[in-house]
Each structure stands twice: as C-alpha cells, then as structure tokens.
Write a protein that holds these residues in place. Structure first.
Motif, PDB file in Angstrom:
ATOM      1  N   ARG A 149       0.818  -1.223   0.000  1.00 37.21           N
ATOM      2  CA  ARG A 149       0.000   0.000   0.000  1.00 37.21           C
ATOM      3  C   ARG A 149       0.845   1.262   0.000  1.00 37.21           C
ATOM      4  NH1 ARG A 149      -4.575  -2.478   4.133  1.00 37.21           N
ATOM      5  NH2 ARG A 149      -5.061  -4.210   2.723  1.00 37.21           N
ATOM      6  N   ASP A 150       2.006   1.223   0.631  1.00 39.17           N
ATOM      7  CA  ASP A 150       2.896   2.398   0.597  1.00 39.17           C
ATOM      8  C   ASP A 150       3.314   2.678  -0.837  1.00 39.17           C
ATOM      9  OD1 ASP A 150       2.844   2.770   3.317  1.00 39.17           O
ATOM     10  OD2 ASP A 150       4.520   1.392   3.658  1.00 39.17           O
ATOM     11  N   SER A 151       3.519   1.612  -1.586  1.00 35.80           N
ATOM     12  CA  SER A 151       3.931   1.766  -2.970  1.00 35.80           C
ATOM     13  C   SER A 151       2.812   2.421  -3.794  1.00 35.80           C
ATOM     14  CB  SER A 151       4.291   0.391  -3.544  1.00 35.80           C
ATOM     15  OG  SER A 151       4.702   0.501  -4.864  1.00 35.80           O
ATOM     16  N   ARG A 153       0.605   4.383  -2.696  1.00 33.97           N
ATOM     17  CA  ARG A 153       0.573   5.788  -2.254  1.00 33.97           C
ATOM     18  C   ARG A 153       1.653   6.587  -2.991  1.00 33.97           C
ATOM     19  NH1 ARG A 153       0.507   4.448   3.035  1.00 33.97           N
ATOM     20  NH2 ARG A 153      -1.726   4.148   3.133  1.00 33.97           N
ATOM     21  N   ARG A 154       2.836   5.985  -3.101  1.00 36.24           N
ATOM     22  CA  ARG A 154       3.939   6.670  -3.790  1.00 36.24           C
ATOM     23  C   ARG A 154       3.617   6.875  -5.273  1.00 36.24           C
ATOM     24  NH1 ARG A 154       7.392   3.472  -0.150  1.00 36.24           N
ATOM     25  NH2 ARG A 154       7.514   1.792  -1.670  1.00 36.24           N
ATOM     26  N   ILE A 155       3.000   5.877  -5.875  1.00 30.64           N
ATOM     27  CA  ILE A 155       2.639   6.013  -7.300  1.00 30.64           C
ATOM     28  C   ILE A 155       1.710   7.213  -7.469  1.00 30.64           C
ATOM     29  CG2 ILE A 155       1.363   4.958  -9.220  1.00 30.64           C
ATOM     30  CD1 ILE A 155       2.334   2.201  -8.092  1.00 30.64           C
ATOM     31  N   TYR A 156       0.731   7.308  -6.589  1.00 29.04           N
ATOM     32  CA  TYR A 156      -0.227   8.427  -6.707  1.00 29.04           C
ATOM     33  C   TYR A 156       0.467   9.777  -6.507  1.00 29.04           C
ATOM     34  CZ  TYR A 156      -4.302  11.363  -6.133  1.00 29.04           C
ATOM     35  OH  TYR A 156      -5.234  12.367  -6.274  1.00 29.04           O
ATOM     36  N   GLU A 157       1.427   9.800  -5.602  1.00 27.45           N
ATOM     37  CA  GLU A 157       2.154  11.065  -5.368  1.00 27.45           C
ATOM     38  C   GLU A 157       2.924  11.495  -6.614  1.00 27.45           C
ATOM     39  OE1 GLU A 157       4.616  10.410  -1.936  1.00 27.45           O
ATOM     40  OE2 GLU A 157       2.851  10.347  -0.619  1.00 27.45           O
ATOM     41  N   ILE A 158       3.469  10.522  -7.321  1.00 29.80           N
ATOM     42  CA  ILE A 158       4.269  10.840  -8.510  1.00 29.80           C
ATOM     43  C   ILE A 158       3.373  11.126  -9.715  1.00 29.80           C
ATOM     44  CG2 ILE A 158       6.086  10.011 -10.095  1.00 29.80           C
ATOM     45  CD1 ILE A 158       6.819   7.958  -7.879  1.00 29.80           C
ATOM     46  N   ASP A 159       2.304  10.341  -9.847  1.00 23.71           N
ATOM     47  CA  ASP A 159       1.508  10.420 -11.075  1.00 23.71           C
ATOM     48  C   ASP A 159       0.030  10.198 -10.737  1.00 23.71           C
ATOM     49  OD1 ASP A 159       0.252   9.999 -13.492  1.00 23.71           O
ATOM     50  OD2 ASP A 159       1.870   8.797 -14.331  1.00 23.71           O
ATOM     51  N   HIS A 160      -0.769  11.255 -10.820  1.00 20.05           N
ATOM     52  CA  HIS A 160      -2.195  11.145 -10.500  1.00 20.05           C
ATOM     53  C   HIS A 160      -2.988  10.474 -11.615  1.00 20.05           C
ATOM     54  CE1 HIS A 160      -1.367  13.480  -7.087  1.00 20.05           C
ATOM     55  NE2 HIS A 160      -2.376  14.325  -7.101  1.00 20.05           N
ATOM     56  N   ASP A 174     -12.711  -3.393   5.255  1.00 18.11           N
ATOM     57  CA  ASP A 174     -12.412  -1.972   5.059  1.00 18.11           C
ATOM     58  C   ASP A 174     -11.820  -1.655   3.687  1.00 18.11           C
ATOM     59  OD1 ASP A 174     -10.164  -3.434   5.550  1.00 18.11           O
ATOM     60  OD2 ASP A 174      -9.261  -2.028   6.963  1.00 18.11           O
ATOM     61  N   VAL A 175     -11.980  -2.575   2.737  1.00 21.96           N
ATOM     62  CA  VAL A 175     -11.279  -2.416   1.455  1.00 21.96           C
ATOM     63  C   VAL A 175     -11.709  -1.163   0.686  1.00 21.96           C
ATOM     64  CG1 VAL A 175     -12.775  -3.841  -0.017  1.00 21.96           C
ATOM     65  CG2 VAL A 175     -10.327  -3.743  -0.463  1.00 21.96           C
ATOM     66  N   LEU A 176     -12.967  -0.781   0.809  1.00 22.37           N
ATOM     67  CA  LEU A 176     -13.415   0.394   0.050  1.00 22.37           C
ATOM     68  C   LEU A 176     -12.800   1.683   0.592  1.00 22.37           C
ATOM     69  CD1 LEU A 176     -17.123  -0.353  -0.910  1.00 22.37           C
ATOM     70  CD2 LEU A 176     -15.050  -0.522  -2.257  1.00 22.37           C
ATOM     71  N   SER A 177     -12.688   1.763   1.901  1.00 21.11           N
ATOM     72  CA  SER A 177     -12.066   2.980   2.441  1.00 21.11           C
ATOM     73  C   SER A 177     -10.570   2.987   2.155  1.00 21.11           C
ATOM     74  CB  SER A 177     -12.367   3.154   3.935  1.00 21.11           C
ATOM     75  OG  SER A 177     -11.853   2.067   4.630  1.00 21.11           O
ATOM     76  N   ILE A 178      -9.947   1.820   2.152  1.00 20.17           N
ATOM     77  CA  ILE A 178      -8.515   1.751   1.807  1.00 20.17           C
ATOM     78  C   ILE A 178      -8.320   2.174   0.352  1.00 20.17           C
ATOM     79  CG2 ILE A 178      -6.548   0.177   1.468  1.00 20.17           C
ATOM     80  CD1 ILE A 178      -7.746  -1.474   3.831  1.00 20.17           C
ATOM     81  N   LEU A 182      -6.172   5.380  -0.992  1.00 21.27           N
ATOM     82  CA  LEU A 182      -4.984   5.202  -1.847  1.00 21.27           C
ATOM     83  C   LEU A 182      -5.194   5.745  -3.259  1.00 21.27           C
ATOM     84  CD1 LEU A 182      -4.046   1.515  -0.895  1.00 21.27           C
ATOM     85  CD2 LEU A 182      -2.868   3.596  -0.182  1.00 21.27           C
ATOM     86  N   HIS A 183      -6.420   6.181  -3.550  1.00 20.52           N
ATOM     87  CA  HIS A 183      -6.766   6.718  -4.880  1.00 20.52           C
ATOM     88  C   HIS A 183      -6.593   5.688  -5.987  1.00 20.52           C
ATOM     89  CE1 HIS A 183      -6.856  10.755  -3.118  1.00 20.52           C
ATOM     90  NE2 HIS A 183      -5.761  10.389  -2.469  1.00 20.52           N
ATOM     91  N   VAL A 184      -6.783   4.424  -5.674  1.00 21.64           N
ATOM     92  CA  VAL A 184      -6.695   3.416  -6.739  1.00 21.64           C
ATOM     93  C   VAL A 184      -8.010   3.388  -7.513  1.00 21.64           C
ATOM     94  CG1 VAL A 184      -5.021   1.945  -5.549  1.00 21.64           C
ATOM     95  CG2 VAL A 184      -7.476   1.513  -5.238  1.00 21.64           C
ATOM     96  N   GLN A 185      -7.917   2.946  -8.778  1.00 23.82           N
ATOM     97  CA  GLN A 185      -9.139   2.870  -9.595  1.00 23.82           C
ATOM     98  C   GLN A 185      -9.727   1.468  -9.651  1.00 23.82           C
ATOM     99  OE1 GLN A 185      -6.267   4.444 -11.158  1.00 23.82           O
ATOM    100  NE2 GLN A 185      -7.034   6.294 -10.212  1.00 23.82           N
ATOM    101  N   GLY A 186      -8.910   0.454  -9.369  1.00 21.91           N
ATOM    102  CA  GLY A 186      -9.400  -0.908  -9.536  1.00 21.91           C
ATOM    103  C   GLY A 186      -9.069  -1.796  -8.347  1.00 21.91           C
TER     104      GLY A 186
END
Ligand code: G3P
Ligand code: MG
Length: 242
Positions: A149-151, A153-160, A174-178, A182-186
């Motif tokens: 998950r840290d990774s 997060r880092r991806i989102y910081e570099i490239d939205h 809690d997967v939906l809140s996670i 994390l701003h994941v799409q899938g």
C-alpha cells in the motif's frame, strides 16, 4: 459477469509456457488475450526485470536474490528449461523489452504491471516504472498493481493519472475505504471477494473488479453472477474460446 468480461494472461500464457517470459507473453497475444499480467522486481544495478519471485531458483537455473544480481548476470540464466527443454533459450525479460514489444502489436494489449515489492520494498521502483511507461507513451495501456500500500501511495504522489489497482486477498471489510484513501481505480482480488456482497458494492461504487487466478471452467462459471470485468488466468485460451 457480463459478456464483455476480459481475459488477462497471468504471467503470460503460463499454463503452457514458462511464466513471465517473452514466449508466454507472445503466446497470450496469439490466443487473443485482452491483457497480460506480469511481475516486476529490481536487479542489483537498478534494472526492472520481469520475474515473480524475489529469488531466481524456482524459474531459472541460477541461484540468489534478484536484488543481489546485475542485469548482465540475470540475463545469463535460462528461464525456460525448468518448464520444458523446448524453452531453454528463454531468459528473464526486462520490463523495457516487454513494453517495447507491446508497442509493436496491432492492438492495444493491456499490461497489468504488478510491482512485486511486498517483501522487498525496492527503492525508486515506482519512479522507474512510471518513467519507462511515459517514455514509451504507454500510460493508456498500463495498470499498476501492488499488495504494497505504501507503494500505491507513492505512485499516486508521482503520477495522478496512471491507472492503479489494489491487490489483496480474501474479503477485507475496510477495502473500500482503503481503496479510496490510496486513490486506486481498480480492485484485484480473489473470486471470494467478487462473489461477496462487498464485491458487489465495490463494483456498484465504480471499481472494476479483476479476479486472479482462475484456472478451471468451474472457477470461471462460479463468477457468472458477479460484476467481474477481468479474469486473470494461466490458461486464457480456455476462456476465450467459450
Ligand atoms: O496480480 C495478480 C496476481 O498475480 C497476484 O499474485 O503471486 O500470482 O503475483 P501472484
Ligand atoms: Mg502477479
């Protein structure tokens, strides 16, 4: 599962070819897979290599950790004979080699790049993968996923804008809140999640549900009443012919 479900070849057509090799990826395209899934680790000299395990002994004739071997060294090993003697000329591909080949294809093959950094958190793995995708202008065709998950997060910081997906096992309540956090799409999950009430809720919330790894017809049919959009399998030809 709608008729539009797509089939991704897990580690390439790994049921019949050595996983994560060019032979397996090419075979996946030959049977018409919509996408391929592959795993990325990093060599001692910081090169992106396509291999599932942190260590090379299961899928090559060498020994040791990927992180302790240079690309030059890794390339000397045979990554096919463990599967069958016919594949003795296969070696560990770089991510660059795979993506360069993807660019030559006559259709837009989706590439699910799994960052294999849940056990070894390779420094700057995200930056390197993103840089390569952008250099090759493949951001519309790539999905980055990770259990780390840290990774994500880092991806989102570099490239939205790059498409990302959270990999997980089971049915975490809690997967939906996670995912939102994390701003994941899938969501890349096991069948049990797709079949759960939470899985349905996630799909209604707009998350594509991509299930790994389904290798039997029984498993495939068990997804019939779900909203799965992608099935990842070692045997793409089996489901593409249905
Ligand atoms: O990306 C889906 C799946 O590949 C995750 O598990 O161990 O096969 O990489 P694994
Ligand atoms: Mg994988």
């Amino acid at each position: 599962m709608s008729n539009k479900v797509e089939i991704f070849a897990h580690r390439g057509l790994s049921g019949l070819y050595p996983e994560n090799t060019m032979a397996a990826f090419k075979a996946a395209v030959e049977v018409g897979a919509h996408g391929i899934e592959l795993d990325v680790q990093m060599s001692q000299d910081g090169e992106l290599v396509v291999i599932h395990d942190e260590k090379i002994e299961r899928t090559t004739n060498g020994v040791g950790y990927v992180k302790d071997l240079t690309l030059n060294r890794l390339k000397q090993y045979d990554a096919g004979s463990w599967f069958h003697a016919d594949f003795k000329n296969e070696n560990i591909p770089t991510l660059n080699e795979v993506l360069e080949w993807v660019k030559t294809l006559p259709y837009k093959l989706i590439v699910n790049i799994e960052l294999k950094n849940d056990r070894i958190d390779y420094e700057k793995l995200e930056e390197k993968v993103l840089r390569l995708i952008h250099e090759l202008n493949l951001h519309q065709q790539c999905i980055l996923s990770s259990f780390n998950r840290d990774s994500l997060r880092r991806i989102y910081e570099i490239d939205h804008n790059i498409e990302t997906a959270l990999l997980f096992q089971g049915v975490p309540t809690d997967v939906l809140s996670i995912a939102k956090n994390l701003h994941v799409q899938g969501l890349h999950c096991e069948a049990v999640f797709a079949q759960s009430i939470l899985g349905r809720k996630a799909s209604l919330a707009g998350y594509p549900i991509r299930v790994y790894t389904i290798n039997t017809l029984e498993g495939f049919h068990s997804l019939e009443n779900t909203n799965v959009s992608v099935v990842m399998t070692d045997f793409p030809q089996m489901f593409l012919s249905l």
